[in-house]
Enzyme design. Structure first.
Site, PDB file in Angstrom:
ATOM      1  N   VAL A 104       4.098  -5.239  10.512  1.00  0.00           N
ATOM      2  CA  VAL A 104       2.869  -6.049  10.474  1.00  0.00           C
ATOM      3  C   VAL A 104       3.206  -7.446  10.993  1.00  0.00           C
ATOM      4  CG1 VAL A 104       1.100  -7.069   9.000  1.00  0.00           C
ATOM      5  CG2 VAL A 104       1.910  -4.751   8.532  1.00  0.00           C
ATOM      6  N   ILE A 153       0.827  -1.213   0.000  1.00  0.00           N
ATOM      7  CA  ILE A 153       0.000   0.000   0.000  1.00  0.00           C
ATOM      8  C   ILE A 153       0.863   1.266   0.000  1.00  0.00           C
ATOM      9  CG2 ILE A 153      -0.212   0.363   2.510  1.00  0.00           C
ATOM     10  CD1 ILE A 153      -3.241   0.614   2.077  1.00  0.00           C
ATOM     11  N   HIS A 171       8.808  -9.148   1.137  1.00  0.00           N
ATOM     12  CA  HIS A 171       8.727  -8.014   0.221  1.00  0.00           C
ATOM     13  C   HIS A 171       9.447  -8.388  -1.074  1.00  0.00           C
ATOM     14  CE1 HIS A 171       7.714  -4.873   3.372  1.00  0.00           C
ATOM     15  NE2 HIS A 171       8.253  -5.809   4.153  1.00  0.00           N
ATOM     16  N   HIS A 218       5.647 -11.983   6.192  1.00  0.00           N
ATOM     17  CA  HIS A 218       5.500 -11.542   4.800  1.00  0.00           C
ATOM     18  C   HIS A 218       6.853 -11.310   4.173  1.00  0.00           C
ATOM     19  CE1 HIS A 218       5.388  -8.011   7.468  1.00  0.00           C
ATOM     20  NE2 HIS A 218       6.037  -7.363   6.504  1.00  0.00           N
ATOM     21  N   ASN A 222      11.393  -8.913   7.045  1.00  0.00           N
ATOM     22  CA  ASN A 222      11.754  -8.299   8.316  1.00  0.00           C
ATOM     23  C   ASN A 222      11.201  -9.155   9.442  1.00  0.00           C
ATOM     24  OD1 ASN A 222      12.895  -6.084   6.947  1.00  0.00           O
ATOM     25  ND2 ASN A 222      10.902  -5.068   6.818  1.00  0.00           N
TER      26      ASN A 222
HETATM   27  P1  AMP Z   1       7.124  -4.633   7.496  1.00  0.00           P
HETATM   28  O1  AMP Z   1       7.760  -3.353   7.934  1.00  0.00           O
HETATM   29  O2  AMP Z   1       8.100  -5.617   6.921  1.00  0.00           O
HETATM   30  O3  AMP Z   1       6.224  -5.230   8.550  1.00  0.00           O
HETATM   31  O4  AMP Z   1       6.226  -4.241   6.256  1.00  0.00           O
HETATM   32  C1  AMP Z   1       4.840  -4.120   6.307  1.00  0.00           C
HETATM   33  C2  AMP Z   1       4.420  -3.620   4.957  1.00  0.00           C
HETATM   34  O5  AMP Z   1       3.021  -3.831   4.810  1.00  0.00           O
HETATM   35  C3  AMP Z   1       4.675  -2.129   4.744  1.00  0.00           C
HETATM   36  O6  AMP Z   1       5.514  -1.955   3.596  1.00  0.00           O
HETATM   37  C4  AMP Z   1       3.274  -1.561   4.525  1.00  0.00           C
HETATM   38  O7  AMP Z   1       3.244  -0.525   3.575  1.00  0.00           O
HETATM   39  C5  AMP Z   1       2.499  -2.769   4.059  1.00  0.00           C
HETATM   40  N1  AMP Z   1       1.071  -2.727   4.329  1.00  0.00           N
HETATM   41  C6  AMP Z   1       0.456  -2.428   5.502  1.00  0.00           C
HETATM   42  N2  AMP Z   1      -0.886  -2.501   5.364  1.00  0.00           N
HETATM   43  C7  AMP Z   1      -1.118  -2.881   4.079  1.00  0.00           C
HETATM   44  C8  AMP Z   1      -2.299  -3.108   3.315  1.00  0.00           C
HETATM   45  N3  AMP Z   1      -3.527  -2.975   3.839  1.00  0.00           N
HETATM   46  N4  AMP Z   1      -2.162  -3.476   2.016  1.00  0.00           N
HETATM   47  C9  AMP Z   1      -0.937  -3.587   1.473  1.00  0.00           C
HETATM   48  N5  AMP Z   1       0.216  -3.386   2.138  1.00  0.00           N
HETATM   49  C10 AMP Z   1       0.129  -3.014   3.420  1.00  0.00           C
END
Ligand code: AMP
Ligand code: ZN
Length: 114
Positions: A96, A30, A102, A100, A87
């Site tokens: 989050v 996002i 990236h 996940h 991460n």
């Molecule tokens: P991290 O810092 O590795 O936990 O990355 C979390 C990522 O999730 C960040 O790059 C956010 O921009 C992305 N993110 C959070 N909420 C959403 C969402 N609803 N849809 C898509 N990406 C998201």
């Protein structure tokens, strides 16, 4: 369940799903940090890398890498190059708390990792 990525898996947050199978789904970040910035997640809620179990999850990360490679090809960045990053935990920059990966590319990325 107040996990944002579980809500995406459940279809409760409108998100364009770029790929999905029984185990994983992928969608665009996002807040993209590069022209291509995709997120690949397991459908199952696993809080972080540190919660992977050798027995139950031995093939998961390999599968996520294969999916990322397919998506890199679709995004046209297979040749130019890209970065996969996971991460883990607070000091690892994880915001989050649902595992996940990236996929970043589409421009020359900084050489900095930390
Ligand atoms: P991290 O810092 O590795 O936990 O990355 C979390 C990522 O999730 C960040 O790059 C956010 O921009 C992305 N993110 C959070 N909420 C959403 C969402 N609803 N849809 C898509 N990406 C998201
Ligand atoms: Zn979750």
């Amino acid at each position: 369940m107040d996990c944002i990525f579980c809500q995406i898996v459940a279809g409760k947050v409108p998100t364009e799903i770029l790929y999905q199978d029984e185990e994983v789904i992928a969608f665009r970040d996002i807040n993209p940090q590069a022209p291509t910035h995709l997120i690949i997640i397991p459908k199952r809620h696993i809080p972080s890398l540190a919660h992977l179990s050798e027995k139950a999850d031995s093939s998961l990360i390999g599968h996520m890498v294969n999916v990322a490679n397919q998506l890199a090809q679709k995004e046209g960045i297979l040749e130019s190059g890209y970065r996969l990053a996971i991460n883990c935990g607070e000091w690892g920059g994880q915001l989050v708390p649902h595992l996940h990966m990236h996929l970043l590319g589409g421009r020359r990325l900084s050489g900095k990792l930390g």
